[in-house]
Every structure is written in C-alpha cells, then in structure tokens.
Design a protein around this motif. Structure first.
Motif, PDB file in Angstrom:
ATOM      1  N   GLY A  37       0.859  -1.172   0.000  1.00  0.00           N
ATOM      2  CA  GLY A  37       0.000   0.000   0.000  1.00  0.00           C
ATOM      3  C   GLY A  37       0.898   1.225   0.000  1.00  0.00           C
ATOM      4  O   GLY A  37       2.006   1.194   0.542  1.00  0.00           O
ATOM      5  N   MET A  38       0.460   2.305  -0.614  1.00  0.00           N
ATOM      6  CA  MET A  38       1.315   3.478  -0.758  1.00  0.00           C
ATOM      7  C   MET A  38       0.593   4.731  -0.291  1.00  0.00           C
ATOM      8  O   MET A  38      -0.537   5.004  -0.718  1.00  0.00           O
ATOM      9  N   GLN A  85       3.839   1.626   2.583  1.00  0.00           N
ATOM     10  CA  GLN A  85       4.988   2.467   2.290  1.00  0.00           C
ATOM     11  C   GLN A  85       4.548   3.932   2.287  1.00  0.00           C
ATOM     12  O   GLN A  85       3.480   4.263   1.792  1.00  0.00           O
ATOM     13  N   VAL A  86       5.413   4.777   2.839  1.00  0.00           N
ATOM     14  CA  VAL A  86       5.148   6.217   2.904  1.00  0.00           C
ATOM     15  C   VAL A  86       6.281   6.917   2.175  1.00  0.00           C
ATOM     16  O   VAL A  86       7.454   6.673   2.463  1.00  0.00           O
ATOM     17  N   THR A  87       5.962   7.753   1.214  1.00  0.00           N
ATOM     18  CA  THR A  87       7.004   8.413   0.431  1.00  0.00           C
ATOM     19  C   THR A  87       6.567   9.806   0.005  1.00  0.00           C
ATOM     20  O   THR A  87       5.385  10.118  -0.021  1.00  0.00           O
ATOM     21  N   ALA A  88       7.568  10.620  -0.324  1.00  0.00           N
ATOM     22  CA  ALA A  88       7.282  11.962  -0.832  1.00  0.00           C
ATOM     23  C   ALA A  88       7.651  12.098  -2.295  1.00  0.00           C
ATOM     24  O   ALA A  88       7.402  13.136  -2.887  1.00  0.00           O
ATOM     25  N   THR A  89       8.266  11.079  -2.865  1.00  0.00           N
ATOM     26  CA  THR A  89       8.671  11.192  -4.265  1.00  0.00           C
ATOM     27  C   THR A  89       8.083  10.078  -5.100  1.00  0.00           C
ATOM     28  O   THR A  89       8.378   8.907  -4.870  1.00  0.00           O
ATOM     29  N   GLU A 127      -2.764   6.071  -1.876  1.00  0.00           N
ATOM     30  CA  GLU A 127      -3.591   7.136  -1.305  1.00  0.00           C
ATOM     31  C   GLU A 127      -2.760   8.417  -1.301  1.00  0.00           C
ATOM     32  O   GLU A 127      -1.623   8.442  -0.825  1.00  0.00           O
ATOM     33  N   LEU A 128      -3.328   9.480  -1.875  1.00  0.00           N
ATOM     34  CA  LEU A 128      -2.642  10.773  -1.909  1.00  0.00           C
ATOM     35  C   LEU A 128      -2.952  11.548  -0.640  1.00  0.00           C
ATOM     36  O   LEU A 128      -4.118  11.745  -0.289  1.00  0.00           O
ATOM     37  N   LEU A 129      -1.914  11.983   0.046  1.00  0.00           N
ATOM     38  CA  LEU A 129      -2.091  12.760   1.270  1.00  0.00           C
ATOM     39  C   LEU A 129      -2.583  14.159   0.922  1.00  0.00           C
ATOM     40  O   LEU A 129      -1.969  14.844   0.101  1.00  0.00           O
ATOM     41  N   PRO A 130      -3.688  14.617   1.512  1.00  0.00           N
ATOM     42  CA  PRO A 130      -4.142  15.986   1.226  1.00  0.00           C
ATOM     43  C   PRO A 130      -3.109  16.996   1.717  1.00  0.00           C
ATOM     44  O   PRO A 130      -2.536  16.832   2.797  1.00  0.00           O
ATOM     45  N   ILE A 131      -2.844  18.001   0.904  1.00  0.00           N
ATOM     46  CA  ILE A 131      -1.852  19.014   1.244  1.00  0.00           C
ATOM     47  C   ILE A 131      -2.560  20.204   1.877  1.00  0.00           C
ATOM     48  O   ILE A 131      -3.457  20.804   1.275  1.00  0.00           O
TER      49      ILE A 131
END
Length: 775
Positions: free
Chosen positions: A106-107, A260-264, A294-298
């Motif tokens: 999961g991302m 998995q948690v990533t910024a890129t 899942e896109l993290l809301p900014i």
C-alpha cells in the motif's frame, strides 16, 4: 475456595453486562487478569482480581464493550481536519481489503514535510481500532531521526501510554518486557540499518506469541532504502540488503499489512522488473503498481517546491525568494585560502558578498518579523538560518571561521562605527520591504529597523552552531527532537545532519552550495528543510541563496517531480511515463528509469515548455552568417501570422542546429540534444506522428538579457502567446521561434537572433529525457 473462582458468565453478572462484552474486554484490554486455568467450560479467574480490575477500569468499560477508539481520541487531541481523517480511514480500509506485500505494498504519497508522519501515526491509531496489535515503523537510518520518530509517536500517544494501553519502543533500547506489557498494543521503531533490523528480526523470532499477532509494517521514506537495488557482475540486478531484511521480517509474521510512505513518486519507477524487455521495445514505463495508492491531502499552510521554483510576477513576494550567489564565492568557502577570503576584507570582498548579504538580511528579517509580531500583540518568535555548502568537516571549520570573521567585523562596527553598516543594512531592508509590501505587510521605519539591527549585533544574541559528526547532535535537539532555537537569531553551519531531514523550525534563510557531480533527487529533497508547514508571513522575509548552476539543478528536479506527481494525481500514470535518451548517432531510444541520474534530466509535460535561458549571443561575422542561413530556413510566410504551420522534422532540426551555434552559455549549458530528441520522439511515425511538427514564428521581440532567465518560458512568451501555445489542444508538438532584437541597450550583442521554445502535445504523457545515465 469455590466462591473465590468466577467464570465469564459470573463476571458478566458482576458487571451487569453480557458475556460477549466480557469476552471483548478480555481480548481488548491488555491488563485484563490472566485466568487461573482453562476448563472445558471456559476460563476461570480469581474473584478478587476481577473485582479490583472492574473498579480500576470502570470508566473504560463502555469503551471496551463498544470497541476501541484510539483514533477518535487521537483526532480530538491533535484536532485533525476531515480531509486528513478521511485519508487515514481510506488507507486502513484498503489495507484490510487488499493483500499487501513488499512487491505489492500500500502506498501513501505525500510531499516533503507535508504531514506524512502525522498521517501514518493516525493510521497506526486506526489500525489498533481495527484489531492490529503491533506497528513496526521503519525510519531513515540515523539516530537523530529515529529519536525524532520515537518522540513524535510518544507525544501523540501520550494518553494511551499513560493508561498502559500502548507502548512506544526503540528497538535498540528495548527493556525486558513483562507478560502484561507484551499484551499491550506496541509501536516499535527501527532504523533502516542492518543492526537495527537484525535486532527487530531477533525480537520477533524470540517471542513466538508476537508472530501470531496482527502487524502493521510502516516503511517511512520508502524510496530511501527499501526500494534499493545493487548490480553485481555475476548476478545482475539484485535487491539490496535492507530490502531483503524487510522481506525476512514480513515472512516471520503470519498476518501483516505493508504500508509504504514516500514523498517522491519517482520511487514507483525504481523497480527493475521488466526493464530489459522494455528497453528493447516500448519507450513507456509504468510505475510499479502498488496494491493501492492514497494521496495525502496538502494543507493550505504548506510551502514547497512550487513556491521556490515557480514563476512569479514582480508583485508576488515569492519572486524574491531566490538570491543568486557567485559559484566562485561558494568554491572559496570550500577550503581555507586567505588569498581569496581574509579577516580584514570580509566586509568588502566579492568572495563573501553572498554570505555577507545572507547573514545581514537574516538579522534584519528577524527584526522585521518580531516587530510585526509585537505590533499584532503576539509573542515574538525565534528564527533559524542554515548554511549548507558542503558535507566535509574541514569545509565546515573554514566556513565557521569566515562567519566568525564577518560577525567580528560587523559587531565591532556596530559597537564603534554603526554608520559604516548603513549600506549593508539599507540593501537588506530595501530587499525585504519589497517582498513584505507585496505580501500586504508592514515594516518598521528605517531608523527603527536600523536600531533593532544594531541592538541585535550588540546584544550577543546571535548563536552560531557548527553541526557535523564531531558533535553529539542529540544535544542540539529539543524535546520534540527538532533543532533547538536558543535565541531569536540561530545560525546552523552544516553538516551531515542536514542530509537526513531533521526538522528546523522557523527557517527563513538558507545558504545552499552543495553541488556534487551527480545530484540525486532523494538527497536533494532531504535537504529541502525550508519546505513544510510554514507561516506565509515568514515567507515574505525568507531567502534562499544559491548559485545559478545549483538553482538550475533544483529547478530540474522540481519539474521532474511535478511531472510524475501530476501524472499520478490525474491518473495519467496508467499510460506510463516516457523515459528516453539519445545514442551517439542522435537516435532516440528508451532509457530504463533506474539508469536515470536525476540531476541530468530534462522533463516536459503537457503544461511545460523547454527553452534555452541565461545565454549570450555570438557576434561578428560568424553570427551574421548563422542568421543569414536562418533567414532562408524560417520562411517569411510563417512569421507574425498568429497561427501554427506544419513543417517537416528535417527542416526544424536544421533550424535548431543553427540556433545552437548562435548562443553561448557562461555556466549551465542548454541540453540541445534533449530538444532534438523530443522533436524526434513526438513526430516519429512509430508513435503516431507523421514526421511533421507545428511551428509558430514571431518577430520584433525586445526582451532584455536581464529578463532572460525564466526557465519556465512563461514570461518570455507573454500571456497571449502562452495561452495559444498551452491552451490550444494539439496532437503535435510545437516549436515557437521568437526573433529577438539585439543591441547593447538590451544586454545582447548587436545582431538580432532567433529564440526557440518547445512545447509537447497537449495530450502527451510526461516525458523524461536522460542527458546522462548511470553505468
């Protein structure tokens, strides 16, 4: 003794609840008494222990009966907004509904310092609500960041820790756990480092009971170690050690969900499966397909790459964020050489102009912000400045010496000859006033600001900390494991710690000179300490000091990230992303993403343009000859008609070849091969083209050389032409040719010249051209 023994039904009568409720308490409460023994009819307990437990937990019983509410309590404590809590719920729903693994994780995709930690901590709390017992959190490989993660988890879970519901542990500092502690919910933090992961694996192996519990594995900054591959001559591409350890850890646990948690988003393209096959056929590479993403809301307070590397009008305060520093100066700061920098010339030497300006502007900026805060009735804040020019300790010592010389000089002047500092102060205040005014803010009078500046220099309140591996970094951190701001003015010279993403509060000045031959995107993004949840009013006095060549690389990486992220957010990634390069014969061929060096790429997408900037034109007979040839190729009937003409690729490439000969670059060369290859790629018959591209030509342009640095091309095209080029739906690429007047009054050589601007088709997938590749 019979009357001292009770079973499930008797406990239910004592508490006036159902037997099922007691069963729920037993499974959910870590401190529920252990049974004396298990009979055929069910477990039996000591009545006195049950009575004591009921009295002790009376206020929790309704919660235990109805199910746990870890996230509801955490949300209330942190005041999470609905967008974040809904994102967390979607992540957990997907983790329960979809089988995840190292090959199919999961991302959670966020941005640098955009609240990813807050989000995954919320996911851990909600996982506990949904029957998970253990969360294994893998962090970047430094003690500092491991401590920061433990500190953050401990702070957010404080209520649960105090109530003996949750334990937050560092794998390298594990106590001897009791049986009751082993039954609690656990969060175990480990660095992505071999010894840490070995110890975590040993812990799971040694405690058989833990292997049967439900586990959430959170791989933070997944692009840094867990998506790493090494090449061995006899084995080809092989998974790296850390990734192998993570796989072993997953194999030991019967029920594990992998997040998995990533910024890129580039990490999604770093898997080697199928690349050899793709490189011989398709040019399009699709991201490694996670089980879900899942896109993290900014949030609205986020400050990121688009604020620093976007294109802004002069009345936007962000237009002054970037301050160009001479590359010669940054080189002079790398090693001791008193022929270039000496104590007696630091206030007038060109080799200290940028860092001198940075320091003075920082002190003035803090004064302006604190004046604004006092005027608004707020408590004045403390602020930070970072000087990050090198990783070498010897360079830090030299930079520390130069900074000391600068401060000695300006402090001595402040004490005895304050008026000598007027020119430096005036330049700083004028610069800050322009951006603060553009932001709608107020500034103190010039005399007020000057008095605050001199007082700051005389007060001994400016702290300079040198940060490298010689120091115990932990001593510099506060209770949140962030860099401690001791006074209103804090300057940090570093340093290895800045390679690892430590949080620096209230950062308003960043002098950045790192310029390795190969600049990796994940490393650069870790350095981007100025990103994150920042006060927009601070942004008006924030400055980022760097050389033109470093800025160009940072701009390139930001464009690259934006192109991939936009494809991902819009779903265009389903069609993949084009990765290409040119061979020695200038033929376009595919380039596997794991061969790309991110400092050596050119990225285009449907809303970006490619053009040369920061150049000078050639002069004399050579230039006249080039322009004469171009006059024949660029037909008069194409010019100033306000419309596109379809031109064959061969003619267009001949035009590009001639224009290349007309331009000279001082520092960063334009990638002409990228422009040629993109024209070739988009017009190729095999990819739906017909060998032609669109050309639009305009004459009579009079842009000055000073205004030629806009890498986005937006201000160079102008509003009307930009709207036509980017706003008109096109199946073909377009080359805009702008005939620019020359002349010294505009900063150019005497002859007019043609300026090319390339735009991809408006329905094109993002395309990445690798100017260099890894061997």
């Amino acid at each position: 003794m019979e009357h001292d023994i009770v079973g499930i039904n008797e406990i239910a009568e004592m508490a006036r609840v159902t037997s099922q409720a007691v069963t729920n308490w037993r499974s959910r409460a870590t401190d529920f008494p252990r049974p004396l023994r298990e009979l055929a009819s069910g477990p039996v307990f000591r009545r006195a222990q049950i009575r004591a437990w009921l009295r002790r937990n009376n206020r929790k019983l309704q919660q235990l009966e109805n199910g746990s509410d870890f996230y509801a309590r955490l949300k209330s404590y942190r005041n999470d907004d609905d967008a974040l809590s809904e994102c967390i719920s979607r992540v957990m729903t997907n983790l329960e509904a979809v089988k995840t693994s190292g090959d199919n994780p999961g991302m959670l995709l966020g941005k640098i310092q955009s609240g990813k930690t807050r989000a995954f901590v919320g996911a851990v709390a909600q996982a506990f609500d949904r029957g998970f017992d253990i969360a294994l959190v893998l962090t970047k490989g430094t003690k500092t960041l491991s401590a920061q993660t433990v500190s953050r988890l401990s702070a957010d879970f404080r209520e649960f820790i105090d109530e003996d519901e949750v334990m937050v542990l560092d794998i390298m500092k594990l106590p001897q756990l009791t049986r009751s502690e082993m039954r609690r919910k656990m969060v175990i933090v480990a660095k992505k480092q071999a010894r840490n992961l070995d110890k975590l694996i040993d812990f799971v192996k040694e405690h058989e009971g833990q292997r049967n519990r439900k586990v959430l594995l959170v791989d933070d900054e997944a692009d840094l170690a867990s998506v790493r591959f090494v090449s061995k001559a006899d084995e080809g591409i092989k998974q790296g050690t850390i990734a192998e350890q993570i796989d072993e850890l997953r194999s030991l646990v019967k029920d594990v969900a992998y997040l998995q948690v990533t910024a890129t988003p580039y990490s999604l393209y770093l898997q080697p499966e199928g690349y050899e096959e793709a490189s011989t056929g398709s040019y399009v590479f699709k991201p490694k397909r996670p089980a879900f993403t899942e896109l993290l809301p900014i949030h609205s307070a986020y400050v990121g790459g688009d604020d620093y590397f976007g294109t802004f009008d002069d009345d936007d305060p962000r237009s002054r964020l970037i301050v160009e520093v001479s590359a010669l100066e940054q080189d002079a700061l790398r090693r001791p050489d008193q022929r270039r920098i000496s104590a007696d010339r630091v206030l007038d030497s060109p080799n200290t102009a940028g860092i001198r300006r940075a320091i003075v502007t920082f002190v003035v900026a803090v004064g302006v912000r604190q004046w604004q805060q006092r005027d608004a009735g707020d408590k004045p804040r403390k602020y930070a400045m970072i000087i990050h020019n090198d990783t070498q300790r010897s360079a830090h010592a030299w930079q520390d010496q130069v900074i000391k010389w600068i401060f000695d000089a300006i402090v001595n002047a402040a004490e005895d000859r304050p008026e000598e500092l007027r020119p430096l102060f005036d330049d700083a205040l004028d610069d800050l006033t322009a951006s603060v005014t553009a932001d709608g803010g107020a500034v103190p009078t010039r005399e007020e600001a000057f008095d605050m500046f001199i007082d700051a220099l005389q007060s001994d309140d400016i702290v300079i900390e040198k940060i490298n591996s010689d120091q115990d970094v932990m001593k510099l951190l506060d209770e949140k494991s962030e860099l401690r701001l001791r006074t209103p003015y804090n300057i940090f010279v570093g340093g290895n710690i800045l390679d690892r993403g430590i949080t620096i509060p209230n950062l308003i000045a960043f002098y950045y000179g790192r310029n390795p031959k190969t600049m990796q995107a994940d490393t650069v993004l870790q350095h981007s300490r100025m990103y994150g949840n920042r006060d927009r009013r601070d942004l008006a006095v924030t400055r980022f000091y760097t050389s033109r060549s470093v800025y160009d690389r940072l701009y390139t990486i930001n464009e690259f990230e934006n192109a991939l992220r936009k494809a991902f957010e819009t779903g265009a990634h389903d069609r993949g992303v084009v990765f290409i390069q040119a061979d020695d014969a200038r033929r376009v061929r595919a380039c596997a993403p794991n061969k790309v060096l991110l400092s050596d790429v050119v990225t285009v997408s449907s809303n970006t343009m490619l053009l040369p900037t920061d150049f000078q034109t050639r002069g004399g007979i050579a230039m006249a000859s080039i322009q004469s040839k171009l006059e024949k190729l660029i037909k008069p009937e194409w010019r100033d008609k306000g419309k596109f003409f379809e031109i064959d690729k061969k003619t267009v490439l001949a035009i590009i070849d001639l224009i290349e000969q007309s331009m000279e670059f001082d520092s960063v060369e334009f990638e002409w091969d990228a422009m040629r290859s993109l024209i070739d790629y988009y017009s190729d018959d095999d990819r739906g083209g017909d060998g032609k591209i669109l050309v639009l030509a305009e004459t009579g342009r009079r842009l000055s050389r000073a205004g030629s640095g806009d890498k986005s091309g937006r201000s160079i095209l102008g509003t009307a032409l930009r709207t036509k080029v980017l706003g008109t739906r096109r199946k073909k690429p377009v080359l805009v040719l702008l005939q620019q007047d020359g002349g010294r009054e505009l900063g150019w050589t005497a002859h007019h010249f043609w300026w090319p601007v390339f735009a991809a088709p408006t329905d094109a997938e993002p395309c990445v051209f690798a100017t260099k590749t890894a061997s």
